[in-house]
Design an enzyme around this catalytic site. Structure first.
Site, PDB file in Angstrom:
ATOM      1  N   LYS A  91      49.637 -17.979 136.601  1.00  0.00           N
ATOM      2  CA  LYS A  91      49.197 -17.348 137.852  1.00  0.00           C
ATOM      3  C   LYS A  91      47.779 -16.820 137.652  1.00  0.00           C
ATOM      4  CE  LYS A  91      49.238 -13.147 137.740  1.00  0.00           C
ATOM      5  NZ  LYS A  91      49.246 -11.693 137.624  1.00  0.00           N
ATOM      6  N   ASP A 128      55.502  -9.210 139.814  1.00  0.00           N
ATOM      7  CA  ASP A 128      54.839 -10.522 139.923  1.00  0.00           C
ATOM      8  C   ASP A 128      55.819 -11.681 140.065  1.00  0.00           C
ATOM      9  OD1 ASP A 128      52.187  -9.995 139.951  1.00  0.00           O
ATOM     10  OD2 ASP A 128      51.878 -10.300 137.798  1.00  0.00           O
TER      11      ASP A 128
HETATM   12  O1  C5P Z   1      56.611  -4.874 137.663  1.00  0.00           O
HETATM   13  P1  C5P Z   1      56.081  -5.082 136.291  1.00  0.00           P
HETATM   14  O2  C5P Z   1      57.098  -4.799 135.228  1.00  0.00           O
HETATM   15  O3  C5P Z   1      55.387  -6.374 136.086  1.00  0.00           O
HETATM   16  O4  C5P Z   1      54.966  -3.983 136.143  1.00  0.00           O
HETATM   17  C1  C5P Z   1      54.559  -3.465 134.912  1.00  0.00           C
HETATM   18  C2  C5P Z   1      53.893  -2.121 135.152  1.00  0.00           C
HETATM   19  O5  C5P Z   1      52.690  -2.308 135.884  1.00  0.00           O
HETATM   20  C3  C5P Z   1      54.695  -1.146 135.986  1.00  0.00           C
HETATM   21  O6  C5P Z   1      55.552  -0.393 135.193  1.00  0.00           O
HETATM   22  C4  C5P Z   1      53.609  -0.289 136.605  1.00  0.00           C
HETATM   23  O7  C5P Z   1      53.154   0.648 135.682  1.00  0.00           O
HETATM   24  C5  C5P Z   1      52.481  -1.274 136.815  1.00  0.00           C
HETATM   25  N1  C5P Z   1      52.452  -1.833 138.185  1.00  0.00           N
HETATM   26  C6  C5P Z   1      52.055  -1.026 139.239  1.00  0.00           C
HETATM   27  N2  C5P Z   1      51.997  -1.545 140.507  1.00  0.00           N
HETATM   28  C7  C5P Z   1      52.310  -2.840 140.745  1.00  0.00           C
HETATM   29  C8  C5P Z   1      52.714  -3.688 139.685  1.00  0.00           C
HETATM   30  C9  C5P Z   1      52.773  -3.151 138.403  1.00  0.00           C
HETATM   31  O8  C5P Z   1      51.752   0.139 139.055  1.00  0.00           O
HETATM   32  N3  C5P Z   1      52.236  -3.313 141.998  1.00  0.00           N
END
Ligand code: C5P
Length: 272
Positions: free
Chosen positions: A10, A125
């Site tokens: 991506k 994601d």
């Molecule tokens: O959702 P994912 O596990 O990929 O996200 C990892 C970290 O990235 C989350 O714990 C958060 O701290 C941050 N994040 C965020 N806002 C998003 C996506 C991710 O703050 N839209």
């Protein structure tokens, strides 16, 4: 039944951070595309879950229930033998684990298994990675709209071999509330027009990521001949966009020669 699934990398061509929710997740406005390099997965329905990881980036990837692909199969109620051939570096801002999890969900659907919980529980994601078409991603990653009309583009992806933890990059971002892209995206006639429009957009995570890993600024400098160079996601991978395969090949060869330890990959931007 054995299913082969490709999990394309991506690339966030833009990533505007537009707000912060009470639960700590950030609101985004991002133009996301996929490229023709990625991980390869093999899925075989079985009585028991198992996971084998191989390939150039297998080192350090968990092979138990903590791996996102395992969790993705479980979320769909599917027991399977999974082989994951890892070609994408980890914690690199180009999907990686999310792309792999989305690939398993696509494979599970082919076998008649469907997610039984929101797939954002696997990561913000994951929803965008379910389809390999260009999309505008909003909310925390859960609001998606296909974007048509992109010109033909080639990319060089460059990762200097440093992992950047996503939460640390988001915390280092000073302003959490920045302008989104325009409501209506323009109609781009040429690659030049598209890249010039992209040049007016941003990745708001680029500056905080450079603060954590200054080498990202060096990576961006190596892409000086690109029509547009930017970091993807929370880094450290950066991409350069080029108007032809030949131009991207020349740039990739030059960057490889000067930086033998880096991951450098030429890729075509997928149009869906
Ligand atoms: O959702 P994912 O596990 O990929 O996200 C990892 C970290 O990235 C989350 O714990 C958060 O701290 C941050 N994040 C965020 N806002 C998003 C996506 C991710 O703050 N839209």
């Amino acid at each position: 039944m054995k299913i082969e699934i490709f999990a394309p990398a991506k690339v966030n061509l833009t990533l505007h951070v537009t707000g912060l929710r009470e639960d700590g997740y950030h609101l985004l406005d991002s133009l996301v595309v996929f490229v023709d390099v990625g991980d390869q997965l093999r899925l075989t329905q079985s009585d028991q879950m198992s996971l084998d990881v191989m390939g150039p980036y297998a080192d350090g990837v968990p092979t138990d229930a903590s791996n996102l692909v395992w969790r993705a199969a479980a979320l769909c109620g599917l027991a399977a033998g999974i082989v994951l051939d890892k070609h994408l570096p980890n914690a690199a801002g180009i999907g990686g684990g999310s792309a792999d999890a989305a690939a398993i969900i696509r494979g599970a659907k082919q076998l008649g298994y469907h997610p039984q919980k929101p797939i954002t529980s696997l990561g913000a994601d994951v929803p965008v990675c379910l389809s390999s078409e260009p999309q505008r991603m909003a909310g925390i990653g859960d609001r998606l709209k296909p974007v048509g009309g992109l010109p033909d583009l080639w990319a060089v992806l460059v990762n200097p071999g440093v992992g950047v933890p996503t939460p640390a990059v988001f915390s280092a971002l000073k302003s959490k509330s920045n302008t989104p892209m325009a409501d209506a995206l323009p109609l781009w006639k040429t690659a030049n027009e598209f890249c010039s429009w992209l040049g007016d957009q941003r990745n708001d995570l680029e500056a905080p990521a450079i603060g954590i890993q200054p080498i990202i600024a060096d990576v961006l400098h190596t892409l000086f001949d690109a029509s547009l160079a930017r970091m993807s996601g929370s880094g450290a991978t950066c991409f350069g966009l080029y108007p032809s395969r030949q131009a991207s090949a020349v740039a990739a060869a030059r960057i490889k020669a000067n930086n033998p330890g880096w991951w450098i990959s030429e890729a075509r931007v997928l149009k869906g």
